[in-house]
Design a protein around this motif. Structure first.
Motif, PDB file in Angstrom:
ATOM      1  N   PRO A 328     -70.569  23.475 146.219  1.00  0.00           N
ATOM      2  CA  PRO A 328     -69.444  22.666 146.697  1.00  0.00           C
ATOM      3  C   PRO A 328     -68.736  21.879 145.595  1.00  0.00           C
ATOM      4  O   PRO A 328     -67.506  21.802 145.572  1.00  0.00           O
ATOM      5  N   VAL A 329     -69.501  21.279 144.672  1.00  0.00           N
ATOM      6  CA  VAL A 329     -68.914  20.450 143.620  1.00  0.00           C
ATOM      7  C   VAL A 329     -69.159  21.086 142.260  1.00  0.00           C
ATOM      8  O   VAL A 329     -70.307  21.391 141.909  1.00  0.00           O
ATOM      9  N   GLN A 330     -68.097  21.290 141.518  1.00  0.00           N
ATOM     10  CA  GLN A 330     -68.206  21.686 140.119  1.00  0.00           C
ATOM     11  C   GLN A 330     -67.668  20.537 139.284  1.00  0.00           C
ATOM     12  O   GLN A 330     -66.475  20.248 139.319  1.00  0.00           O
ATOM     13  N   TYR A 331     -68.540  19.881 138.568  1.00  0.00           N
ATOM     14  CA  TYR A 331     -68.207  18.667 137.818  1.00  0.00           C
ATOM     15  C   TYR A 331     -68.174  18.999 136.334  1.00  0.00           C
ATOM     16  O   TYR A 331     -69.151  19.492 135.768  1.00  0.00           O
ATOM     17  N   ILE A 332     -67.035  18.745 135.702  1.00  0.00           N
ATOM     18  CA  ILE A 332     -66.854  19.021 134.277  1.00  0.00           C
ATOM     19  C   ILE A 332     -66.578  17.714 133.556  1.00  0.00           C
ATOM     20  O   ILE A 332     -65.576  17.034 133.826  1.00  0.00           O
ATOM     21  N   HIS A 333     -67.451  17.360 132.640  1.00  0.00           N
ATOM     22  CA  HIS A 333     -67.339  16.089 131.914  1.00  0.00           C
ATOM     23  C   HIS A 333     -66.830  16.348 130.490  1.00  0.00           C
ATOM     24  O   HIS A 333     -67.492  16.066 129.503  1.00  0.00           O
ATOM     25  N   ARG A 334     -65.641  16.901 130.393  1.00  0.00           N
ATOM     26  CA  ARG A 334     -64.994  17.117 129.094  1.00  0.00           C
ATOM     27  C   ARG A 334     -63.508  17.358 129.336  1.00  0.00           C
ATOM     28  O   ARG A 334     -63.078  17.613 130.463  1.00  0.00           O
ATOM     29  N   SER A 335     -62.740  17.283 128.277  1.00  0.00           N
ATOM     30  CA  SER A 335     -61.305  17.494 128.384  1.00  0.00           C
ATOM     31  C   SER A 335     -60.993  18.980 128.541  1.00  0.00           C
ATOM     32  O   SER A 335     -61.686  19.833 127.986  1.00  0.00           O
ATOM     33  N   ILE A 336     -59.938  19.274 129.272  1.00  0.00           N
ATOM     34  CA  ILE A 336     -59.443  20.638 129.462  1.00  0.00           C
ATOM     35  C   ILE A 336     -58.032  20.689 128.869  1.00  0.00           C
ATOM     36  O   ILE A 336     -57.225  19.790 129.129  1.00  0.00           O
ATOM     37  N   PRO A 337     -57.712  21.724 128.094  1.00  0.00           N
ATOM     38  CA  PRO A 337     -56.368  21.815 127.513  1.00  0.00           C
ATOM     39  C   PRO A 337     -55.283  21.721 128.585  1.00  0.00           C
ATOM     40  O   PRO A 337     -55.443  22.234 129.706  1.00  0.00           O
ATOM     41  N   ARG A 338     -54.186  21.069 128.233  1.00  0.00           N
ATOM     42  CA  ARG A 338     -53.112  20.800 129.188  1.00  0.00           C
ATOM     43  C   ARG A 338     -52.564  22.084 129.816  1.00  0.00           C
ATOM     44  O   ARG A 338     -52.276  22.127 131.022  1.00  0.00           O
ATOM     45  N   ALA A 339     -52.410  23.140 129.008  1.00  0.00           N
ATOM     46  CA  ALA A 339     -51.875  24.397 129.539  1.00  0.00           C
ATOM     47  C   ALA A 339     -52.808  24.983 130.599  1.00  0.00           C
ATOM     48  O   ALA A 339     -52.353  25.529 131.612  1.00  0.00           O
ATOM     49  N   ARG A 340     -54.111  24.874 130.374  1.00  0.00           N
ATOM     50  CA  ARG A 340     -55.062  25.397 131.357  1.00  0.00           C
ATOM     51  C   ARG A 340     -55.076  24.536 132.610  1.00  0.00           C
ATOM     52  O   ARG A 340     -55.230  25.045 133.724  1.00  0.00           O
ATOM     53  N   LEU A 341     -54.911  23.217 132.427  1.00  0.00           N
ATOM     54  CA  LEU A 341     -54.837  22.337 133.583  1.00  0.00           C
ATOM     55  C   LEU A 341     -53.674  22.723 134.485  1.00  0.00           C
ATOM     56  O   LEU A 341     -53.791  22.712 135.719  1.00  0.00           O
ATOM     57  N   ALA A 342     -52.538  23.053 133.881  1.00  0.00           N
ATOM     58  CA  ALA A 342     -51.372  23.444 134.672  1.00  0.00           C
ATOM     59  C   ALA A 342     -51.705  24.647 135.550  1.00  0.00           C
ATOM     60  O   ALA A 342     -51.325  24.700 136.727  1.00  0.00           O
ATOM     61  N   GLY A 343     -52.429  25.615 134.981  1.00  0.00           N
ATOM     62  CA  GLY A 343     -52.834  26.779 135.754  1.00  0.00           C
ATOM     63  C   GLY A 343     -53.821  26.433 136.852  1.00  0.00           C
ATOM     64  O   GLY A 343     -53.756  26.979 137.970  1.00  0.00           O
ATOM     65  N   LEU A 344     -54.755  25.529 136.576  1.00  0.00           N
ATOM     66  CA  LEU A 344     -55.725  25.101 137.582  1.00  0.00           C
ATOM     67  C   LEU A 344     -55.037  24.374 138.735  1.00  0.00           C
ATOM     68  O   LEU A 344     -55.382  24.564 139.909  1.00  0.00           O
ATOM     69  N   PHE A 345     -54.061  23.525 138.402  1.00  0.00           N
ATOM     70  CA  PHE A 345     -53.312  22.837 139.445  1.00  0.00           C
ATOM     71  C   PHE A 345     -52.603  23.839 140.359  1.00  0.00           C
ATOM     72  O   PHE A 345     -52.589  23.686 141.580  1.00  0.00           O
TER      73      PHE A 345
END
Length: 467
Positions: A328-345
């Protein structure tokens, strides 16, 4: 055209600047040029006197930085800025960690930055100072004879009067703001808090034109909700590379992206998600919740505590509801590149944004920008986020302190029909596209020019009148 001089704690360095403040201003400075002044940490300063500002070439605008020793970084940044002002401004006076010497270091860093910067200023410069690290800077520049228009923008919430009383030096705190021609805040709520604090603690007079008269100074305060490059972020989301499946057996993906900070309501959202899962056991309701929480200020105890709580809750939810092929929960404790964040959103069906107190929250706006307008996702937004003032027509507003409210928001998001999702998204997109980053910059600077001219006229009038 007057040169724009920006002051902030951090100067944008490197090819991919990060952080809401830096991202918002970097495009403006890159397009029109100017001077950006801030600080950087060094091992030690050379010589007995103050150092010169260090030039960082390589950008379309000039970048100068003042070196801070580790001791100054500890007292000014980790100390007074983030162990006193940050919790106070976010309504957590109970978390204030006051140590001897913090206030002195904070004011001395601002004084030295003013002294080193003044020789670099031109008579026709427009000065724009940003955020809580540098509140006293205009006061110090004025003492050095700087008469340029000076504006201030606070990226976090402004506290109520009773909160400010927790500052031992609250009289000086009010005096610092009186040096500005214009004080910009994120929301109308913050403007009300600002006026209330000055009238309650400083006995300021509210004039008919909306300005405050305080100790024979005139302060203009207004709301300027910070925007994003909405069109640019949408394009980045559309062009993001294909992402692997976030989970193998979840029907919907929910995302949260926040710095690991106690103001973001991270444990509250996990408890709300847990309440949702306990209420709805049907296989079709499976949601994969991806929480990205980059580290920040890890030397401060309050941040160690929030990390421990979040990791414990993540494990608890996964242990209770996880299954073969489903976490249910995937917790990531680090920064993700902005371009990849856009795709995740763009991939996410739901965004869960639950701050307990936030100046604006640009994640909410970025999520809206990233969506496919033909099949958009749903934004669940805390009513305590500054963005709620602008996005109330389209977002599902919830109370982050109430797990049932969060659970209900998730239920509504999961079951929302396409037509309603499109209508809500269109309203939010219209708002963030119209009030974007360019609008924010232009509106503030135009208002600053008018406020500075009005203040000079008022000062001249009262000087002639003998007040």
């Amino acid at each position: 055209m007057p040169r724009l001089v920006v002051f902030s704690n951090r100067v944008p360095l490197g090819d991919k600047p990060s952080g809401g403040l830096v991202v918002a201003l970097n495009d403006t400075m890159a397009s029109q040029g100017g001077l950006w002044i801030g600080t950087e940490t060094v091992k030690e300063r050379s010589g007995n006197g103050p150092d010169a500002l260090v030039n960082h070439p390589g950008a379309t605008f000039e970048r100068l930085a003042m070196g801070l020793t580790p001791e100054e970084q500890d007292g000014y940044y980790l100390g007074y800025s983030n162990s006193v002002l940050w919790p106070l401004f976010h309504g957590r006076a109970d978390l204030l960690s006051v140590s001897v010497g913090q206030f002195t270091t904070y004011t001395s860093v601002n004084r030295r930055l003013a002294e080193l910067s003044a020789p670099h200023l031109r008579p026709d410069d427009t000065i724009w100072i940003h955020d809580y690290h540098l509140i006293p800077l205009a006061h110090e520049l004025r003492k050095l004879g700087v008469r340029n228009p000076i504006g201030f923008f606070l990226h976090i919430p402004f506290p109520v009067a009773n909160g400010i009383r927790a500052l031992s030096d609250n009289a000086e705190f009010l005096d610092w703001f009186s040096a500005y021609d214009l004080v910009g805040l994120q929301t109308q709520r913050d403007v009300a808090n600002f006026i209330g604090a000055f009238r309650t603690l400083g006995r300021a007079e509210l004039l008919s034109d909306g300005r405050l008269r305080f100790n024979n100074d005139f302060i203009q305060v207004a709301s300027f909700p910070i925007g994003i490059d909405a069109t640019g972020f949408r394009t980045a989301a559309e062009q993001a590379p294909e992402l692997p499946e976030i989970t193998t057996s979840a029907q919907k993906v929910m995302i949260g992206v926040d710095r690991l900070d106690y103001s973001k309501g991270l444990p509250h959202r996990l408890r709300g998600f847990q309440a949702f899962l306990r209420e709805r056991h049907a296989e079709a309701d499976r949601i994969a919740f991806l929480q990205i929480a980059p580290p920040t200020r890890e030397d401060v105890q309050a941040y160690k505590d929030i990390r421990r709580d979040l990791e414990q809750l993540s494990g608890e939810v996964n242990g209770e509801f996880g299954d073969i092929g489903y976490m249910p929960v995937q917790y990531i404790h680090r920064s993700i590149p902005r371009a990849r964040l856009a795709g995740l959103f763009r991939r996410a069906d739901i965004a869960l944004v639950t701050p307990l107190n936030d100046g604006m929250n640009l994640v909410a706006k970025e999520y809206v920008a990233a969506q496919d307008e033909a099949d958009p996702g749903v934004l669940i937004l805390s009513r305590f986020a500054g963005a709620a003032e602008q996005l109330a027509e389209g977002a599902l507003l919830i109370n982050p302190y109430d797990a049932a409210s969060i659970a209900d928001g998730i239920t509504r998001a999961v079951t929302m029909p396409l037509d309603e999702r499109r209508t809500r998204h269109a309203a939010m997109w219209s708002e963030i596209a119209r009030h974007d980053n360019d609008w924010w910059t232009a509106t503030f600077l135009q208002s600053l020019a008018r406020a500075a001219a009005s203040r000079r006229t008022s000062e001249s009038f009262f000087a002639v009148a003998g007040e």
